[in-house]
Design a protein around this motif. Structure first.
Motif, short mmCIF file in Angstrom:
data_model
loop_
_atom_site.label_atom_id
_atom_site.label_comp_id
_atom_site.label_asym_id
_atom_site.label_seq_id
_atom_site.Cartn_x
_atom_site.Cartn_y
_atom_site.Cartn_z
N SER A 104 0.85 -1.19 0.00
CA SER A 104 0.00 0.00 0.00
C SER A 104 0.88 1.24 0.00
CB SER A 104 -0.91 0.03 1.23
OG SER A 104 -0.16 0.30 2.41
N SER A 105 0.30 2.36 -0.39
CA SER A 105 1.02 3.63 -0.27
C SER A 105 1.28 3.89 1.21
CB SER A 105 0.19 4.77 -0.87
OG SER A 105 -1.00 4.95 -0.12
N PHE A 106 2.27 4.70 1.49
CA PHE A 106 2.66 4.92 2.88
C PHE A 106 1.53 5.57 3.67
CE2 PHE A 106 4.91 7.20 6.32
CZ PHE A 106 5.55 6.11 6.90
N VAL A 107 0.77 6.46 3.04
CA VAL A 107 -0.32 7.13 3.76
C VAL A 107 -1.42 6.16 4.15
CG1 VAL A 107 0.12 9.40 2.77
CG2 VAL A 107 -1.43 7.83 1.59
N ASP A 108 -1.51 5.03 3.47
CA ASP A 108 -2.52 4.01 3.79
C ASP A 108 -1.92 2.80 4.50
OD1 ASP A 108 -4.63 5.43 2.51
OD2 ASP A 108 -3.88 4.74 0.56
N ALA A 109 -0.65 2.90 4.90
CA ALA A 109 0.04 1.75 5.48
C ALA A 109 -0.56 1.34 6.82
CB ALA A 109 1.52 2.07 5.66
N ARG A 164 9.16 1.15 -2.05
CA ARG A 164 7.89 1.86 -2.15
C ARG A 164 6.74 0.87 -1.97
NH1 ARG A 164 4.06 3.51 -5.88
NH2 ARG A 164 4.98 2.25 -7.55
N GLN A 165 5.78 1.25 -1.16
CA GLN A 165 4.60 0.46 -0.81
C GLN A 165 4.87 -0.60 0.26
OE1 GLN A 165 2.90 -0.93 -4.61
NE2 GLN A 165 1.47 0.79 -4.49
N ASN A 166 6.10 -0.72 0.69
CA ASN A 166 6.42 -1.61 1.82
C ASN A 166 7.60 -1.04 2.60
OD1 ASN A 166 5.25 -4.17 -0.13
ND2 ASN A 166 4.70 -4.15 2.04
N ALA A 167 7.41 0.15 3.14
CA ALA A 167 8.49 0.80 3.88
C ALA A 167 8.89 -0.01 5.11
CB ALA A 167 8.07 2.21 4.30
#
Length: 279
Positions: A104-109, A164-167
């Protein structure tokens, strides 16, 4: 003049591998068995019941272990040690990977996913390393003779380049192949002279699951294994296993210490923008 020995000299060494039932772990286990090592294979997928065969001295033993649990790690090491003697080579491979993590994007993590990833990938590696070193100290106090005393941490290209998408995955891998590795570099030699610790950081590994993902998303193969990779192909599992065996062998790598060995085909980074995104 005698020719040098090109034997790995791993025959009879006790090798403990966490995550040994995984897609990469199975291949690593097979390589150590082929090298003549006594192998303790730890994985959460194994039964919690102790297999009666654990009391035999067969070269291979399966042991249940949840690396995020201190009690489970301690119990698994106790079983391994009672079966094959002190753990000499420890391969900390167990971790949550992209096959089980949500993207997911970081804001939705997910904060819950972050905490679970840190518990397994960082704390699990920390617990594994500590239990191995405690066993090494005990063996020294008891005057036991050990060989190939070293720890191999499994990191990732993500620990270098981010993800990206899995920080959370990148954060965990950079922690174990960075701060933990550098700290243990100065610690392990104080417990056993000549003890070593290194990390292996693979690029995209050609597992069955990765192949299936590429079938579902044809662009994945190009983006992960070609666009920024000099060898222009994914990493064979055997290449990762052989790098681990190289580090495990004092005869081959006695003065490689505190290093991250990149097994990534010459990875130079990540594709930031796809053509579709730019358009």
């Amino acid at each position: 003049m005698a020719l040098p020995s090109l034997d790995l000299d791993l025959h009879g060494s006790h090798v403990l591998i966490t995550g040994g039932a995984g897609l990469i772990g199975r291949v690593v286990v097979d390589h150590f068995v082929a090298a003549g090592a006594r192998v303790s294979c730890l994985d959460i997928s194994y039964s919690t019941e102790v297999n009666p065969e654990c009391k035999s001295h067969a070269p291979y033993t399966q042991i249940h272990c949840d690396v995020s649990s201190e009690d489970s790690v301690q119990a698994a090491f106790e079983t391994a040690t009672s079966t094959h003697g002190p753990v000499e080579v420890c391969v900390a491979l167990a971790s949550l990977d992209f096959s089980v993590l949500q993207h997911s994007s970081f804001v939705d993590a997910s904060f819950m996913q972050l905490k679970r990833t840190l518990d397994v990938n960082i704390a699990g590696t920390w617990l594994t390393a500590r239990e191995w070193l405690r066993g090494v100290r005990k063996a020294k106090q008891e005057g036991k003779k050990l060989s190939n005393v070293n720890l191999i941490i499994i990191g990732s290209e993500s620990g270098h380049f981010g993800e990206r998408q899995n920080a959370e995955y990148s954060l965990a891998k950079s922690a174990v192949q960075g701060g933990l590795l550098m700290s243990l570099r100065a610690e392990v030699v104080r417990e056993w002279p000549g003890a070593r610790v290194n990390a292996v950081a693979p690029g995209p590994v050609d597992t069955d699951r990765w192949t299936e993902e590429c079938k579902q998303n044809p662009e994945q193969y190009y983006l992960e294994a070609q666009a920024t990779t000099a060898l222009c192909q994914p990493v064979p599992r055997g290449a990762v296993a052989k790098a681990i065996l190289f580090l495990a062998s004092d005869n081959f790598s006695s003065h490689v210490h505190g290093q991250v060995i990149n097994v990534d085909g010459g990875k130079q980074g990540k594709v930031v923008w796809t053509k579709e995104e730019v358009a």
